[in-house]
Design a protein around this motif. Structure first.
Motif, PDB file in Angstrom:
ATOM      1  N   THR A   1      23.086  -1.282  -9.500  1.00 16.64           N
ATOM      2  CA  THR A   1      21.992  -1.856  -8.712  1.00 16.64           C
ATOM      3  C   THR A   1      22.520  -2.317  -7.360  1.00 16.64           C
ATOM      4  OG1 THR A   1      20.828  -2.607 -10.694  1.00 16.64           O
ATOM      5  CG2 THR A   1      20.217  -3.640  -8.617  1.00 16.64           C
ATOM      6  N   ARG A   2      21.902  -1.827  -6.313  1.00 14.32           N
ATOM      7  CA  ARG A   2      22.199  -2.255  -4.943  1.00 14.32           C
ATOM      8  C   ARG A   2      20.920  -2.825  -4.337  1.00 14.32           C
ATOM      9  NH1 ARG A   2      27.655  -2.481  -4.984  1.00 14.32           N
ATOM     10  NH2 ARG A   2      28.675  -0.438  -5.088  1.00 14.32           N
ATOM     11  N   TYR A   3      21.029  -3.465  -3.186  1.00 10.44           N
ATOM     12  CA  TYR A   3      19.874  -4.110  -2.572  1.00 10.44           C
ATOM     13  C   TYR A   3      19.756  -3.739  -1.102  1.00 10.44           C
ATOM     14  CZ  TYR A   3      19.911  -6.956  -6.782  1.00 10.44           C
ATOM     15  OH  TYR A   3      19.894  -7.376  -8.093  1.00 10.44           O
ATOM     16  N   ALA A   4      18.604  -3.191  -0.743  1.00 10.15           N
ATOM     17  CA  ALA A   4      18.272  -2.986   0.668  1.00 10.15           C
ATOM     18  C   ALA A   4      17.670  -4.296   1.173  1.00 10.15           C
ATOM     19  CB  ALA A   4      17.290  -1.834   0.824  1.00 10.15           C
ATOM     20  N   ALA A   5      18.298  -4.888   2.169  1.00  9.65           N
ATOM     21  CA  ALA A   5      17.897  -6.219   2.643  1.00  9.65           C
ATOM     22  C   ALA A   5      16.839  -6.122   3.734  1.00  9.65           C
ATOM     23  CB  ALA A   5      19.111  -6.973   3.164  1.00  9.65           C
ATOM     24  N   PHE A   6      15.915  -7.077   3.734  1.00 11.23           N
ATOM     25  CA  PHE A   6      14.908  -7.169   4.795  1.00 11.23           C
ATOM     26  C   PHE A   6      15.598  -7.382   6.131  1.00 11.23           C
ATOM     27  CE2 PHE A   6      12.424 -10.206   7.417  1.00 11.23           C
ATOM     28  CZ  PHE A   6      11.393  -9.348   7.776  1.00 11.23           C
ATOM     29  N   THR A   7      15.205  -6.577   7.117  1.00  7.14           N
ATOM     30  CA  THR A   7      15.805  -6.704   8.445  1.00  7.14           C
ATOM     31  C   THR A   7      14.801  -7.098   9.517  1.00  7.14           C
ATOM     32  OG1 THR A   7      15.513  -4.332   8.888  1.00  7.14           O
ATOM     33  CG2 THR A   7      17.611  -5.030   7.920  1.00  7.14           C
TER      34      THR A   7
ATOM     35  N   ALA B   1      17.210   3.495   4.659  1.00  5.64           N
ATOM     36  CA  ALA B   1      16.197   2.632   5.267  1.00  5.64           C
ATOM     37  C   ALA B   1      14.833   2.886   4.620  1.00  5.64           C
ATOM     38  CB  ALA B   1      16.124   2.881   6.769  1.00  5.64           C
ATOM     39  N   PHE B   2      14.148   1.800   4.304  1.00  6.32           N
ATOM     40  CA  PHE B   2      12.839   1.863   3.666  1.00  6.32           C
ATOM     41  C   PHE B   2      11.856   1.028   4.474  1.00  6.32           C
ATOM     42  CE2 PHE B   2      16.219   2.112   0.587  1.00  6.32           C
ATOM     43  CZ  PHE B   2      15.852   3.131  -0.283  1.00  6.32           C
ATOM     44  N   THR B   3      10.630   1.510   4.622  1.00 12.00           N
ATOM     45  CA  THR B   3       9.567   0.727   5.247  1.00 12.00           C
ATOM     46  C   THR B   3       8.492   0.459   4.212  1.00 12.00           C
ATOM     47  OG1 THR B   3       9.982   1.698   7.423  1.00 12.00           O
ATOM     48  CG2 THR B   3       7.864   0.609   7.086  1.00 12.00           C
ATOM     49  N   VAL B   4       8.250  -0.812   3.933  1.00  7.29           N
ATOM     50  CA  VAL B   4       7.242  -1.223   2.956  1.00  7.29           C
ATOM     51  C   VAL B   4       6.013  -1.693   3.732  1.00  7.29           C
ATOM     52  CG1 VAL B   4       6.687  -2.843   1.106  1.00  7.29           C
ATOM     53  CG2 VAL B   4       8.983  -1.847   1.248  1.00  7.29           C
ATOM     54  N   ALA B   5       4.873  -1.046   3.473  1.00 11.46           N
ATOM     55  CA  ALA B   5       3.636  -1.382   4.176  1.00 11.46           C
ATOM     56  C   ALA B   5       2.716  -2.172   3.262  1.00 11.46           C
ATOM     57  CB  ALA B   5       2.941  -0.113   4.652  1.00 11.46           C
ATOM     58  N   PHE B   6       2.283  -3.332   3.739  1.00 10.58           N
ATOM     59  CA  PHE B   6       1.286  -4.122   3.025  1.00 10.58           C
ATOM     60  C   PHE B   6      -0.100  -3.798   3.571  1.00 10.58           C
ATOM     61  CE2 PHE B   6       5.070  -6.436   1.951  1.00 10.58           C
ATOM     62  CZ  PHE B   6       4.802  -6.998   0.703  1.00 10.58           C
ATOM     63  N   ALA B   7      -1.124  -4.070   2.759  1.00  9.27           N
ATOM     64  CA  ALA B   7      -2.494  -3.742   3.146  1.00  9.27           C
ATOM     65  C   ALA B   7      -3.020  -4.653   4.251  1.00  9.27           C
ATOM     66  CB  ALA B   7      -3.411  -3.820   1.921  1.00  9.27           C
TER      67      ALA B   7
ATOM     68  N   HIS C   1       4.206  -4.207   8.171  1.00  9.99           N
ATOM     69  CA  HIS C   1       5.276  -3.257   7.885  1.00  9.99           C
ATOM     70  C   HIS C   1       6.640  -3.952   7.928  1.00  9.99           C
ATOM     71  CE1 HIS C   1       1.900  -0.759   9.225  1.00  9.99           C
ATOM     72  NE2 HIS C   1       2.407   0.160   8.415  1.00  9.99           N
ATOM     73  N   LEU C   2       7.338  -3.929   6.781  1.00 15.63           N
ATOM     74  CA  LEU C   2       8.642  -4.577   6.668  1.00 15.63           C
ATOM     75  C   LEU C   2       9.715  -3.518   6.451  1.00 15.63           C
ATOM     76  CD1 LEU C   2       7.720  -7.537   4.267  1.00 15.63           C
ATOM     77  CD2 LEU C   2       7.444  -7.385   6.764  1.00 15.63           C
ATOM     78  N   LYS C   3      10.840  -3.681   7.137  1.00 16.08           N
ATOM     79  CA  LYS C   3      11.942  -2.730   7.013  1.00 16.08           C
ATOM     80  C   LYS C   3      13.057  -3.321   6.159  1.00 16.08           C
ATOM     81  CE  LYS C   3      15.163   0.143   9.670  1.00 16.08           C
ATOM     82  NZ  LYS C   3      15.642   0.520  11.027  1.00 16.08           N
TER      83      LYS C   3
ATOM     84  N   SER D   1       0.813  -1.219   0.000  1.00 13.58           N
ATOM     85  CA  SER D   1       0.000   0.000   0.000  1.00 13.58           C
ATOM     86  C   SER D   1       0.844   1.265   0.000  1.00 13.58           C
ATOM     87  CB  SER D   1      -0.939   0.013   1.212  1.00 13.58           C
ATOM     88  OG  SER D   1      -0.203  -0.101   2.425  1.00 13.58           O
ATOM     89  N   SER D   2       2.077   1.208   0.529  1.00 14.92           N
ATOM     90  CA  SER D   2       2.924   2.396   0.541  1.00 14.92           C
ATOM     91  C   SER D   2       4.376   2.003   0.802  1.00 14.92           C
ATOM     92  CB  SER D   2       2.467   3.383   1.618  1.00 14.92           C
ATOM     93  OG  SER D   2       2.647   2.839   2.916  1.00 14.92           O
ATOM     94  N   VAL D   3       5.284   2.909   0.428  1.00 18.00           N
ATOM     95  CA  VAL D   3       6.708   2.744   0.709  1.00 18.00           C
ATOM     96  C   VAL D   3       7.206   4.024   1.371  1.00 18.00           C
ATOM     97  CG1 VAL D   3       9.006   2.348  -0.240  1.00 18.00           C
ATOM     98  CG2 VAL D   3       7.026   1.209  -1.267  1.00 18.00           C
ATOM     99  N   ASP D   4       7.734   3.894   2.579  1.00 14.99           N
ATOM    100  CA  ASP D   4       8.302   5.030   3.303  1.00 14.99           C
ATOM    101  C   ASP D   4       9.790   5.077   2.997  1.00 14.99           C
ATOM    102  OD1 ASP D   4       8.826   7.116   4.977  1.00 14.99           O
ATOM    103  OD2 ASP D   4       8.626   5.982   6.841  1.00 14.99           O
ATOM    104  N   ALA D   5      10.210   6.091   2.239  1.00 11.13           N
ATOM    105  CA  ALA D   5      11.593   6.193   1.781  1.00 11.13           C
ATOM    106  C   ALA D   5      12.402   7.092   2.711  1.00 11.13           C
ATOM    107  CB  ALA D   5      11.618   6.747   0.358  1.00 11.13           C
ATOM    108  N   PRO D   6      13.739   7.073   2.605  1.00 10.14           N
ATOM    109  CA  PRO D   6      14.566   7.947   3.431  1.00 10.14           C
ATOM    110  C   PRO D   6      14.244   9.423   3.176  1.00 10.14           C
ATOM    111  CG  PRO D   6      15.901   6.271   2.351  1.00 10.14           C
ATOM    112  CD  PRO D   6      14.550   6.194   1.736  1.00 10.14           C
ATOM    113  N   ALA D   7      14.476  10.245   4.189  1.00  5.13           N
ATOM    114  CA  ALA D   7      14.276  11.682   4.042  1.00  5.13           C
ATOM    115  C   ALA D   7      15.303  12.255   3.076  1.00  5.13           C
ATOM    116  CB  ALA D   7      14.396  12.370   5.405  1.00  5.13           C
ATOM    117  N   ASP D   8      14.951  13.361   2.431  1.00  6.62           N
ATOM    118  CA  ASP D   8      15.884  14.015   1.519  1.00  6.62           C
ATOM    119  C   ASP D   8      17.171  14.390   2.250  1.00  6.62           C
ATOM    120  OD1 ASP D   8      13.949  13.800  -0.358  1.00  6.62           O
ATOM    121  OD2 ASP D   8      13.484  15.936  -0.495  1.00  6.62           O
ATOM    122  N   GLY D   9      18.282  14.241   1.542  1.00  2.30           N
ATOM    123  CA  GLY D   9      19.565  14.605   2.128  1.00  2.30           C
ATOM    124  C   GLY D   9      20.700  13.883   1.442  1.00  2.30           C
ATOM    125  N   LEU D  10      21.911  14.191   1.882  1.00  5.49           N
ATOM    126  CA  LEU D  10      23.125  13.595   1.327  1.00  5.49           C
ATOM    127  C   LEU D  10      23.653  12.542   2.287  1.00  5.49           C
ATOM    128  CD1 LEU D  10      25.427  13.582  -0.775  1.00  5.49           C
ATOM    129  CD2 LEU D  10      26.523  15.402   0.561  1.00  5.49           C
TER     130      LEU D  10
END
Length: 223
Positions: free
Chosen positions: A129-135, A104-110, A143-145, A87-96
């Motif tokens: 291509t890089r991979y953010a791994a499930f933690t 860090a990303f939070t993926v929310a399922f319905a 909610h999966l991080k 249902s949504s993806v919470d991405a990192p805040a803008d910045g360097l």
């Protein structure tokens, strides 16, 4: 056609003009104020449909009856298996970000999901291509991080990009209530123009020291 589930929530089945007139079912989840969500796959019928009807069986499972053009207009009865979708993806805040920092990303399922193995979220940093791994599953199972640790050599000065779907990487993500595989497609924009990565070394201004009658130029480099 509209029907109410045993828990009192409205469901609707309709001929979907966006997936040329095939059957799609949506529900209005408990506690929501604005958002309908697709149940199962959108456009699940074989062809365009007529005479659509939605009802719930005695076990509470939704049933859809329709005439399917892909089956010589024969009557078809489909038993829907609810499937968790993102249902949504919470991405990192803008910045360097620099080497050693986390994306860090939070993926929310319905709805709640069960996760095994180490699924991952593919991202593009620069042209790599890089991979953010499930933690972990955060606070509750929907909610999966996913985390990626920035490495030396990662450079992206116009914003990272998220792929359009999760990668199971040999693991699994399934709907808790039914055991059906979750849908892995991600919604929303894939490009994050405000999230930059730069691990290039920072050069300090030249410094000078006096050694006897000679002046020595020092070039300092910070990592």
């Amino acid at each position: 056609t509209l029907a109410y589930s045993p828990d009192g929530n409205p469901w609707v089945a309709y001929s979907d003009v966006e997936v040329p007139y095939v059957a799609t079912v949506m529900r209005f989840p408990a506690g929501s104020t604005t958002d309908w969500e697709v149940v199962g796959l959108p456009g699940f019928s074989g062809g365009s449909i007529n005479y659509l009807n939605l009802a719930f069986g005695l076990d509470g499972v939704p049933l859809v009856a329709y005439m399917d053009s892909a089956r010589a207009t024969k009557a078809t009865l489909a038993r829907l298996t609810p499937t968790a979708a993102v249902s949504s993806v919470d991405a990192p805040a803008d910045g360097l970000l620099h080497a050693g920092e986390q994306l860090a990303f939070t993926v929310a399922f319905a709805e709640p999901v069960t996760t095994t193995g180490i699924p991952r979220l593919p991202i593009t940093i620069g042209s790599t291509t890089r991979y953010a791994a499930f933690t972990a599953a955060l606070s509750d199972a929907p909610h999966l991080k996913f985390v990626y640790l920035v490495q030396y050599g990662d450079i992206d000065r116009d914003g990272i990009t998220i792929f359009s779907a999760l990668d199971l990487n040999g693991g699994s993500i399934t709907t808790q209530s039914t055991g059906a595989p979750a849908l892995l497609q991600l919604p929303g924009s894939a490009h994050l123009p405000g999230v930059y990565v730069d691990t290039a070394p920072i050069l300090a201004p030249p410094a000078f020291i006096q050694v006897g009658a000679n002046q020595v130029n020092l070039l300092l480099q910070a990592n």
